[in-house]
Design a protein around this motif. Structure first.
Motif, PDB file in Angstrom:
ATOM      1  N   LYS A  40     -47.619 -22.834 -27.199  1.00  0.00           N
ATOM      2  CA  LYS A  40     -48.463 -22.381 -26.084  1.00  0.00           C
ATOM      3  C   LYS A  40     -49.842 -21.922 -26.522  1.00  0.00           C
ATOM      4  O   LYS A  40     -50.579 -21.328 -25.739  1.00  0.00           O
ATOM      5  N   HIS A  83     -51.350 -19.830 -21.867  1.00  0.00           N
ATOM      6  CA  HIS A  83     -50.503 -20.782 -21.159  1.00  0.00           C
ATOM      7  C   HIS A  83     -49.053 -20.327 -21.198  1.00  0.00           C
ATOM      8  O   HIS A  83     -48.660 -19.558 -22.082  1.00  0.00           O
ATOM      9  N   GLU A  84     -48.279 -20.824 -20.238  1.00  0.00           N
ATOM     10  CA  GLU A  84     -46.881 -20.407 -20.191  1.00  0.00           C
ATOM     11  C   GLU A  84     -45.935 -21.485 -20.689  1.00  0.00           C
ATOM     12  O   GLU A  84     -44.730 -21.321 -20.626  1.00  0.00           O
ATOM     13  N   SER A  85     -46.500 -22.584 -21.153  1.00  0.00           N
ATOM     14  CA  SER A  85     -45.625 -23.630 -21.655  1.00  0.00           C
ATOM     15  C   SER A  85     -46.420 -24.513 -22.617  1.00  0.00           C
ATOM     16  O   SER A  85     -47.590 -24.249 -22.873  1.00  0.00           O
ATOM     17  N   ASP A 128     -46.909 -26.088 -17.804  1.00  0.00           N
ATOM     18  CA  ASP A 128     -46.717 -25.066 -16.771  1.00  0.00           C
ATOM     19  C   ASP A 128     -47.480 -25.421 -15.496  1.00  0.00           C
ATOM     20  O   ASP A 128     -47.712 -24.583 -14.640  1.00  0.00           O
ATOM     21  N   GLY A 131     -45.911 -30.775 -14.805  1.00  0.00           N
ATOM     22  CA  GLY A 131     -46.851 -30.483 -15.873  1.00  0.00           C
ATOM     23  C   GLY A 131     -48.011 -31.478 -15.928  1.00  0.00           C
ATOM     24  O   GLY A 131     -47.880 -32.623 -15.532  1.00  0.00           O
ATOM     25  N   MET A 147     -39.500 -26.584 -16.614  1.00  0.00           N
ATOM     26  CA  MET A 147     -39.947 -25.493 -15.761  1.00  0.00           C
ATOM     27  C   MET A 147     -40.242 -25.991 -14.359  1.00  0.00           C
ATOM     28  O   MET A 147     -40.067 -25.260 -13.388  1.00  0.00           O
TER      29      MET A 147
END
Lengths: 370, 449
Positions: free
Chosen positions: A236, A255-257, A277, A302, B1
């Motif tokens: 990330k 970032h979360e991913s 994300d 994404g 996700m």
């Protein structure tokens, strides 16, 4: 990015208010001082003051963009499997693209003719790049190597015979790019490192360690001194590196991913990143922070790939939900959504003169939009 | 996700959309396709087309399933009833669909109505039969049991369960020709090779601390300054961006006419007005354009400082050249530009010169960086502004071409086929390595102006 890494239990007189308190080390203009927690908070406030305005506020003065119409102008069919990566040639019309079945094809996308085709000995060719001179291409993937093929029109020569194996990693190659000349290649790999190689000898010139997981993308800075590049990975983080010393100069972790793609803003002062994300974010290098997020509730898949238009006003992002979203960089709003692909958009690049952009997808085709 | 978010939507939707529709057999909790689309469009403020696309993806991933039994997962924006898939079957749970379960499903289908197994399903069934022949009795027994249990339910429930199952298997075992939505790219590991993992404890954190310490002391610029810079850059370059302001005579991709490229070829005799203007934006823009650089070189010659640019170019060659050529290049540069009494001696301040000469003892790729930067700054702060004010530049601006706007073609049958241009790989390498686009004949718009 952490601001206070150390909590040292020192008791003494605060450098600011001179009271006897428990102290923390604090850095102000490269001088180490010891502040008590009250004063440290005040410093935090001052620091936050540096971020005095949001991008969309500043952009209110900017004229809104007009009606946006972009259509597919060319569809390049010929790959037998998912298209994974593509790159433009400096002549603004040729592109090289690579796919899951190991085929790398060079097209003249204006006439949609295929000019060269190479079959790599591995599948999932996730990275390909066109040399600045237009005389060679580089590609790599699950074979953990980056190979350079000089382009030849001689019918008697087999392109695969002249192949030069340049980079060696211990895991898959996720991205590669020539630097300002044909002689050096920068690569990013699933083994968590980036590396700079000399093409002629295959020698490793510099390696860049610091990512905690697979590195998925990289981009060279368009700056005049031309010495830095940014990379994004599965940890990330987006990290900016100095090519000469191999050190990481800046890092951004909001970032979360996984970060799938990074691209510099045309002036070189900022870069955008697209991630799993479902957001794209703009990071400024001089302010050292994230300055904008491009996201919408309705976008839940994404972003696999991003690129700026020539002036930096538009950000094109290809997503895993088969669409391409066009964002107004300054205002932060979405300008348009483009449908057309029948499977994930895996790669997207704007042409060198900004007249069009090309997107490659898992539906085996590439589309040029203008 | 993304699956999590998708699944989050369902309960929300469920709350808003539980319209009861009556079919022949009463089935509760169905929603019409058109309602789904409308709700999505409303909630996320998007167009109908996008809502349809998003809804379609939900169906493709098996979160919604159609009740009428077409074996295809498509969202139709009309009265077609849909239901939400039970969480047990959600793809986000990532339970691999077991072969055994698939066998049982296919057998059930077979038993229920002999011969309804479609082509690929029949193939799969035979394949599984061969693979699991020793367990086939178990499979058949399970299938019969499940069918018997199902008979005891209400017709409505039975239909629902059958549809749920069918959707689940359509997602997990798509028929040939339909891309599987479960496909992913090559596996990405969160933690890289073992080596990195182990050193994470000491070295890694030491590095992290160093980096944080440096970060604290780094000079940061105020956000407002940076953001203003974007505005300035974008507005300056806006007219040059074909996507924002269009391009003259026309965008080659739209009209199949590559005059635009011919006019803007890297080594064209008369550059366009926009191009000459761009040279005034920054020194970098001027240097990057071969025509611009050539004109600048001419200007420097009139000022007797052309060796600066040549030196800079030589340094660039060193920095980006092959590893094997480093020694030779450094030698050549020294002899030509740095040696006392050299033919084209460059004027660097003594300290930089001393440092450079010292570094030349052990030549490496970046040994000339200091000198190069010094000369670059010299040119940028001194010669470049003078160039922009010079008569030469003003003449260039005046002579520059503004391409006429191509007349709109009313009848597209006049379109000429796009001409090919030679690949850069065919041409002999020029100094800047740029190809020259072949002029594609006298065409500009309609050609009859």
């Amino acid at each position: 990015m952490c601001d206070q890494t150390f909590l040292v239990n020192v008791f003494g007189s605060c450098d600011k208010c001179f009271k006897q308190r428990a102290l923390r080390p604090v850095f102000k203009k490269s001088q180490q001082l010891s502040y008590c927690s009250m004063c440290a908070e005040i410093l935090e406030e001052e620091r936050a003051k540096l971020h005095d305005v949001e991008l969309h506020q500043v952009a209110e003065r900017v004229e809104a963009l007009g009606q946006f119409v972009m259509k597919t102008r060319r569809t390049l069919k010929g790959h037998g499997n998912k298209v994974l990566c593509m790159d433009w040639c400096k002549d603004k019309r040729r592109i090289v693209s690579s796919s899951q079945d190991g085929k790398v094809i060079v097209w003249d996308s204006f006439t949609t003719n295929k000019e060269h085709a190479v079959t790599m000995p591995c599948t999932w060719v996730m990275a390909c790049a066109y040399a600045p001179s237009g005389c060679a291409i580089a590609c790599g993937g699950l074979d953990n190597k980056c190979s350079v093929y000089p382009l030849t029109f001689d019918k008697n020569e087999n392109m695969a015979a002249k192949k030069k194996s340049v980079a060696m990693h211990t895991n898959y190659l996720s991205a590669c790019s020539f630097t300002n000349s044909d002689m050096q290649i920068l690569t990013a790999s699933g083994d968590g490192t980036c590396a700079l190689w000399d093409v002629e000898s295959g020698q490793l010139l510099q390696s860049f360690h610091g990512h905690g997981a697979d590195v998925l993308c990289l981009d060279l800075a368009p700056s005049e001194t031309g010495n830095t590049f940014v990379s994004g990975g599965c940890d990330k983080k987006a990290m900016v590196w100095d090519m000469r010393s191999g050190q990481c100069v800046q890092a951004f972790e909001t970032h979360e991913s996984d970060i799938n793609s990074v691209r510099y803003y045309p002036s070189g002062d900022a870069f955008a990143s697209g991630s799993d994300d479902a957001t794209c974010r703009l990071y400024d290098l001089r302010a050292d922070r994230e300055v904008a997020i491009y996201s919408k509730e309705s976008i839940i898949f994404g972003a696999s790939s991003v690129d700026f238009s020539l002036s930096g006003r538009l950000l094109f992002a290809g997503y895993n939900d088969y669409t391409i979203n066009v964002w107004d960089v300054l205002k932060g709003s979405r300008v348009s959504i483009l449908f057309g692909h029948e499977n994930r958009v895996s790669t997207l690049r704007v042409s060198p003169d900004g007249t069009a952009f090309c997107s490659g997808s898992w539906d085996h085709t590439l589309r040029v939009w203008a | 996700m993304e699956r999590v978010v998708v699944s989050m939507q369902d309960p929300d939707q469920g709350v808003k959309m539980r319209g009861q529709r009556l079919l022949v057999t009463v089935i509760p909790h169905t929603v019409a396709g058109s309602d789904v689309v409308e709700w999505l469009a409303h909630k996320y403020c998007v167009s109908k087309e996008e809502a349809l696309h998003l809804g379609g993806l939900l169906v493709q991933h098996g979160y919604l399933y159609p009740l009428h039994d077409p074996p295809s997962l498509v969202l139709r924006s009309d009265d077609t009833p849909y239901r939400f898939q039970t969480p047990y079957f959600w793809t986000s749970t990532l339970w691999p669909a077991a072969e055994l379960d698939y066998a049982i499903y296919l057998t059930k289908k077979n038993i229920r109505k002999q011969g309804t197994l479609v082509g690929h399903e029949k193939e799969h069934c035979d394949q599984l039969h061969r693979k699991m022949s020793h367990m086939w009795d178990l499979v058949v027994m399970q299938a019969r049991e499940q069918l018997r249990a199902a008979k005891q339910r209400r017709k409505g429930d039975r239909l629902v369960i059958a549809c749920q199952e069918q959707t689940y298997w359509l997602v997990n075992r798509p028929p040939p020709g339909v891309p599987s939505v479960l496909e992913q790219g090559p596996e990405r590991s969160f933690c890289a090779a073992e080596g990195v993992q182990m050193t994470k404890n000491t070295e890694f954190y030491k590095q992290e601390m160093e980096r944080c310490r440096k970060a604290l002391t780094r000079a940061r610029v105020k956000s407002s300054v940076c953001l203003e810079a974007y505005l300035k850059f974008t507005s300056q370059h806006g007219p040059h961006d074909p996507m924002v302001s269009g391009c003259l005579p026309s965008n080659p991709w739209v009209t199949d006419d590559d005059t635009y490229w011919t006019l803007n070829a890297p080594s064209v005799a008369v550059p366009t007005k926009l191009r000459v203007e761009r040279w005034g934006f920054s020194f970098q823009e001027l240097l990057e354009d071969p025509v611009g650089r050539a004109h600048f070189m001419d200007f420097l010659r009139t000022e007797f400082s052309a060796e600066n640019l040549s030196f800079w170019e030589a340094c660039e060659e060193l920095r980006h050249g092959g590893q094997a050529q480093i020694h030779a290049t450094v030698d050549a540069v020294y002899r030509q530009f740095l040696a006392p009494g050299a033919a084209r001696w460059v004027n660097i301040d003594s300290r930089t010169m001393e440092r450079t000469l010292q570094g030349l003892q052990q030549p490496h790729r970046y040994v000339l960086d200091d000198a190069q930067l010094h000369i670059y700054m010299l040119m940028k702060k001194d010669s470049y502004p003078r160039f922009l004010k010079s008569a030469a530049y003003k003449d260039l601006l005046a002579e520059a071409v503004i391409p006429p706007d191509a007349k709109r073609r009313v009848f597209p049958f006049m379109r000429k086929p796009p001409h090919s241009s030679p690949s850069p790989a065919l041409l002999p390498a020029s100094t800047s390595g740029e190809p020259v686009a072949v002029a594609s004949g006298p065409e500009c718009g309609d050609g009859d102006t």
